[in-house]
Write an enzyme that holds these catalytic residues in place. Sequence first.
Site, PDB file in Angstrom:
ATOM      1  N   PRO A 147      72.745 -21.202  52.087  1.00 32.47           N
ATOM      2  CA  PRO A 147      71.598 -21.650  52.862  1.00 32.47           C
ATOM      3  C   PRO A 147      70.949 -20.566  53.710  1.00 32.47           C
ATOM      4  O   PRO A 147      71.621 -19.756  54.343  1.00 32.47           O
ATOM      5  CB  PRO A 147      72.182 -22.727  53.779  1.00 32.47           C
ATOM      6  N   ASN A 148      69.633 -20.592  53.683  1.00 30.63           N
ATOM      7  CA  ASN A 148      68.760 -19.774  54.530  1.00 30.63           C
ATOM      8  C   ASN A 148      68.702 -18.297  54.162  1.00 30.63           C
ATOM      9  O   ASN A 148      67.937 -17.554  54.774  1.00 30.63           O
ATOM     10  CB  ASN A 148      69.110 -19.945  56.011  1.00 30.63           C
ATOM     11  N   ARG A 168      64.221 -14.851  59.267  1.00 29.11           N
ATOM     12  CA  ARG A 168      65.294 -15.474  60.042  1.00 29.11           C
ATOM     13  C   ARG A 168      66.019 -14.453  60.906  1.00 29.11           C
ATOM     14  O   ARG A 168      66.646 -13.532  60.404  1.00 29.11           O
ATOM     15  CB  ARG A 168      66.282 -16.123  59.080  1.00 29.11           C
ATOM     16  N   TYR A 179      69.891 -10.285  61.055  1.00 32.98           N
ATOM     17  CA  TYR A 179      69.908 -10.142  59.599  1.00 32.98           C
ATOM     18  C   TYR A 179      69.019  -9.026  59.067  1.00 32.98           C
ATOM     19  O   TYR A 179      69.028  -8.760  57.872  1.00 32.98           O
ATOM     20  CB  TYR A 179      69.525 -11.477  58.943  1.00 32.98           C
ATOM     21  N   ASN A 239      77.946 -14.955  49.139  1.00 37.88           N
ATOM     22  CA  ASN A 239      77.657 -15.133  50.558  1.00 37.88           C
ATOM     23  C   ASN A 239      77.380 -16.623  50.728  1.00 37.88           C
ATOM     24  O   ASN A 239      76.256 -17.072  50.517  1.00 37.88           O
ATOM     25  CB  ASN A 239      76.452 -14.308  50.994  1.00 37.88           C
ATOM     26  N   ALA A 245      76.183 -20.528  55.767  1.00 39.23           N
ATOM     27  CA  ALA A 245      76.762 -21.565  56.628  1.00 39.23           C
ATOM     28  C   ALA A 245      77.881 -22.335  55.944  1.00 39.23           C
ATOM     29  O   ALA A 245      78.783 -22.851  56.606  1.00 39.23           O
ATOM     30  CB  ALA A 245      75.679 -22.525  57.091  1.00 39.23           C
ATOM     31  N   GLU A 263      83.695 -11.892  48.943  1.00 44.32           N
ATOM     32  CA  GLU A 263      82.882 -12.556  49.953  1.00 44.32           C
ATOM     33  C   GLU A 263      82.073 -11.490  50.684  1.00 44.32           C
ATOM     34  O   GLU A 263      82.605 -10.432  51.030  1.00 44.32           O
ATOM     35  CB  GLU A 263      83.805 -13.284  50.933  1.00 44.32           C
ATOM     36  N   HIS A 295      78.950 -10.874  53.836  1.00 49.37           N
ATOM     37  CA  HIS A 295      78.114 -11.399  54.918  1.00 49.37           C
ATOM     38  C   HIS A 295      77.257 -10.266  55.449  1.00 49.37           C
ATOM     39  O   HIS A 295      77.745  -9.150  55.654  1.00 49.37           O
ATOM     40  CB  HIS A 295      78.972 -11.976  56.049  1.00 49.37           C
ATOM     41  N   ARG A 304      80.634 -12.733  66.113  1.00 51.06           N
ATOM     42  CA  ARG A 304      79.704 -13.803  66.488  1.00 51.06           C
ATOM     43  C   ARG A 304      80.458 -15.020  67.021  1.00 51.06           C
ATOM     44  O   ARG A 304      81.589 -14.905  67.462  1.00 51.06           O
ATOM     45  CB  ARG A 304      78.820 -14.127  65.287  1.00 51.06           C
TER      46      ARG A 304
END
Length: 144
Positions: A9-10, A17, A22, A74, A77, A98, A100, A107
Amino acid sequence: MKALVLNGPNINLLGLREPQIYGSATYEDLTTLCERAGAEVGFSEVTCFQSNHEGSLVDRIQEAHGAVDGIVINPAAYTHTSIAILDALKAVGLPAVEVHISDVDAREDFRQVSYAGRACFARVAGEGIEGYRHALELLAERLR
């Protein structure tokens, strides 16, 4: 070798964003980077897919069985919530990395949990979109 790069998502909103987190690169920049970086490390094909829907990501993971040699994912969320993605990755048994864009470890506390990561042999975080290049390099090394 063939690789599937999955984005949750996103990620389609890259460049819009939270650019302070990012960066300013767009999703198109990301897919171009993955295709070029994949070719540089020996992949004959790198397919990028993004969805805001968990089931679509699960479907693509399942379709990857027998069609690609490995996955870069990735989950965005869904990293912190999706046992379905974890189960799909485990079911197909393909090597997975994985990735990110941000440094998720620095975070919010809830971002410290990664279900999908439990099915991945490596994790890349905090390198911006260049982290995808690193993830593809790791995947290529694993497949050789």
